[in-house]
Design a protein around this motif. Structure first.
Motif, PDB file in Angstrom:
ATOM      1  N   ALA A 297      46.786  21.297  50.328  1.00  0.00           N
ATOM      2  CA  ALA A 297      45.430  20.789  50.575  1.00  0.00           C
ATOM      3  C   ALA A 297      44.573  21.856  51.254  1.00  0.00           C
ATOM      4  N   LEU A 298      45.165  22.556  52.234  1.00  0.00           N
ATOM      5  CA  LEU A 298      44.408  23.567  52.978  1.00  0.00           C
ATOM      6  C   LEU A 298      44.016  24.742  52.075  1.00  0.00           C
ATOM      7  N   LYS A 299      44.980  25.190  51.274  1.00  0.00           N
ATOM      8  CA  LYS A 299      44.692  26.340  50.398  1.00  0.00           C
ATOM      9  C   LYS A 299      43.606  25.996  49.376  1.00  0.00           C
ATOM     10  N   ILE A 300      43.676  24.787  48.845  1.00  0.00           N
ATOM     11  CA  ILE A 300      42.654  24.396  47.862  1.00  0.00           C
ATOM     12  C   ILE A 300      41.299  24.247  48.557  1.00  0.00           C
ATOM     13  N   ARG A 301      41.301  23.662  49.752  1.00  0.00           N
ATOM     14  CA  ARG A 301      40.031  23.499  50.483  1.00  0.00           C
ATOM     15  C   ARG A 301      39.402  24.867  50.755  1.00  0.00           C
ATOM     16  N   ARG A 302      40.267  25.867  51.066  1.00  0.00           N
ATOM     17  CA  ARG A 302      39.744  27.205  51.403  1.00  0.00           C
ATOM     18  C   ARG A 302      39.509  28.070  50.175  1.00  0.00           C
ATOM     19  N   ALA A 303      39.888  27.585  48.988  1.00  0.00           N
ATOM     20  CA  ALA A 303      39.759  28.425  47.784  1.00  0.00           C
ATOM     21  C   ALA A 303      38.304  28.861  47.611  1.00  0.00           C
ATOM     22  N   LYS A 304      38.153  30.108  47.187  1.00  0.00           N
ATOM     23  CA  LYS A 304      36.803  30.652  47.001  1.00  0.00           C
ATOM     24  C   LYS A 304      36.098  29.899  45.874  1.00  0.00           C
ATOM     25  N   THR A 305      34.833  29.575  46.079  1.00  0.00           N
ATOM     26  CA  THR A 305      34.023  28.963  45.012  1.00  0.00           C
ATOM     27  C   THR A 305      32.612  29.551  45.100  1.00  0.00           C
ATOM     28  N   ASP A 306      31.717  29.050  44.267  1.00  0.00           N
ATOM     29  CA  ASP A 306      30.321  29.471  44.377  1.00  0.00           C
ATOM     30  C   ASP A 306      29.497  28.261  44.842  1.00  0.00           C
ATOM     31  N   PRO A 307      28.225  28.455  45.155  1.00  0.00           N
ATOM     32  CA  PRO A 307      27.475  27.344  45.761  1.00  0.00           C
ATOM     33  C   PRO A 307      27.009  26.259  44.772  1.00  0.00           C
ATOM     34  N   GLU A 308      27.075  26.524  43.474  1.00  0.00           N
ATOM     35  CA  GLU A 308      26.563  25.558  42.487  1.00  0.00           C
ATOM     36  C   GLU A 308      27.532  24.394  42.296  1.00  0.00           C
ATOM     37  N   PRO A 309      27.026  23.212  41.924  1.00  0.00           N
ATOM     38  CA  PRO A 309      27.962  22.140  41.550  1.00  0.00           C
ATOM     39  C   PRO A 309      28.674  22.478  40.232  1.00  0.00           C
ATOM     40  N   LEU A 310      29.680  21.697  39.879  1.00  0.00           N
ATOM     41  CA  LEU A 310      30.395  21.967  38.625  1.00  0.00           C
ATOM     42  C   LEU A 310      29.476  21.699  37.437  1.00  0.00           C
ATOM     43  N   PRO A 311      29.563  22.518  36.415  1.00  0.00           N
ATOM     44  CA  PRO A 311      28.703  22.293  35.242  1.00  0.00           C
ATOM     45  C   PRO A 311      29.177  21.079  34.436  1.00  0.00           C
ATOM     46  N   GLU A 312      28.330  20.630  33.516  1.00  0.00           N
ATOM     47  CA  GLU A 312      28.685  19.455  32.687  1.00  0.00           C
ATOM     48  C   GLU A 312      29.518  19.883  31.470  1.00  0.00           C
ATOM     49  N   SER A 313      29.397  21.170  31.096  1.00  0.00           N
ATOM     50  CA  SER A 313      30.136  21.592  29.900  1.00  0.00           C
ATOM     51  C   SER A 313      30.775  22.953  30.137  1.00  0.00           C
TER      52      SER A 313
END
Ligand code: TYM
Length: 376
Positions: A259-275
């Protein structure tokens, strides 16, 4: 029998029969080793794959390789190997290597490999691998090895300090497969170049010695998770040897660690796209979506249909939950198996005996073709 097949004939009947059902050009039609009775599926093609005990198996190993090895036990004669000879091409603490080798074997069984339905063993227990690798060191050309991207990546900037074993690593890999006359090799995407080199080695051996002894091999690179990326950098492969433990999910991680590793996983600021098109240029988002798709048996598009528009906070909770539910039973089974190392070692010894019975006659014949005098 063709002239070349006749030239390759010798003791052990290794070389004279064609592999059924393997689509090889005539020149490379492969010989088959003698039939033997075994509890495993008797099928036309032999599968081989290996994994290094150079750390704890990761989610990348599981999704890209191990998981795909399991069904092949029922459709093919499947041979799987913990490759400790490969592991020492970079420094391994001896005590840790021994522990990790056992742990890797336990992980493979916990993931669904069944020592009664496949041949599971430790590479150093079957000497044919190292013997054939030496011959292949003398067949492979330096120019071929110089092109191997994995050597460049692993050796890093200080190439002069890399071990010579790391440099000739792909020759040993070719020997692993070819000393069983295996023709199908299920691996993740990163092994493709090594398998192409193995085919070059097989062809050059056949050509140089005027035989059709080694078959061509076919990589089986399956599923949408053939390349799982680091949780810290979506452009880098998830690896058991990455210095950052936060970059990967280990099969030994408990629910809190996942859970911790996934919570800390790098992402970008946009929400997930629809496609799926919206994942373009967003490697971290693509990776997390791909992991959920692989775990749930969906496609990227399927995952985005359910979760498109969500922020990463909510999506990561779903992903962590799915991973914990999927990996929890594997971890529990691994721990159970590791409580009885004697039983594990006995299963691996039996696997080595079965593997040896296939590999040694093929390696003996390769040595005979090269011109070595037989030992007996
Ligand atoms: P190794 O130990 O690095 O990895 C074992 C298997 O896991 C796959 N894999 C991945 N798949 C998807 N995403 C990832 N991030 C990821 N990381 C690893 C690898 O592609 C591999 O299938 N050279 C091999 C071991 C080997 C071998 C062989 C394989 C030795 N001899 C003969 C096949 C046939 C290796 O280092 O794998």
């Amino acid at each position: 029998m063709s002239a070349s097949a006749r030239r390759s004939s010798g003791p052990g009947l290794i070389q004279s029969r064609p592999l059924d059902g393997t689509a090889l050009p005539a020149r490379h039609s492969a010989p088959r080793s003698p039939k033997r009775s075994s509890p495993m599926a008797q099928t036309n093609t032999r599968v081989f794959s290996g994994i290094q005990p150079s750390g704890v198996p990761t989610l990348g190993n599981y999704l890209g390789a191990i998981r795909n090895w399991v069904p092949l036990q029922d459709t093919h004669e499947a041979i799987y190997c913990v490759v400790d000879l490969h592991a020492i091409t970079v420094w391994q603490d001896p005590k840790e290597l021994a522990r990790q080798t056992r742990e890797m074997a336990a992980a493979l069984i916990a993931c669904g490999l069944d020592p009664a339905r496949c041949t599971l063993f430790i590479q150093s227990h079957v000497h044919a691998h190292a013997r054939l690798a030496w011959i292949f060191n003398c067949v492979a050309r330096l120019g071929w090895l110089n092109r191997m991207t994995q050597f460049k990546d692993k050796a890093g900037k200080d190439r002069e300090a890399a071990s010579s074993g790391l440099y000739v690593y792909p020759n040993l890999m070719a020997a692993d497969i070819l000393t069983y006359h295996a023709t199908k090799v299920p691996v993740g995407d990163d092994q493709k170049q090594h398998l192409e080199l193995a085919n070059d080695i097989a062809q050059k051996f056949n050509h140089d010695y005027g035989v059709t002894f080694f078959p061509l091999i076919e990589p089986l690179i399956q599923g949408i998770a053939a390349r799982v990326m680091s949780l810290r950098d979506g452009t880098k492969k998830m690896s058991k040897s990455d210095p950052s433990d936060q970059s990967r999910i280990n099969l030994t991680d408990d629910q809190d660690a996942i859970a911790l590793k996934i919570r800390r996983a790098k992402t970008d600021p946009e929400p997930l796209p629809e496609s799926e098109a919206g994942l373009e240029g967003r490697p971290e988002a693509r990776n997390l979506v791909g992991i959920l798709a692989a775990i749930t048996g969906e496609t990227h598009a399927g995952v985005l249909r359910h979760h498109g528009g969500k922020g990463f906070g909510a999506f990561k909770e779903v992903l962590a939950e799915a991973l914990v539910a999927h990996l929890g039973p594997i971890r529990a089974e691994m721990n159970r198996l590791l409580q009885d190392p004697a039983a594990l070692d006995a299963a691996l010894r039996q696997g080595a005996e079965r593997a040896d019975a296939i590999a040694t006659p093929i390696c003996d014949e390769a040595e005979r073709l090269v011109g070595f005098l037989p030992r007996k």
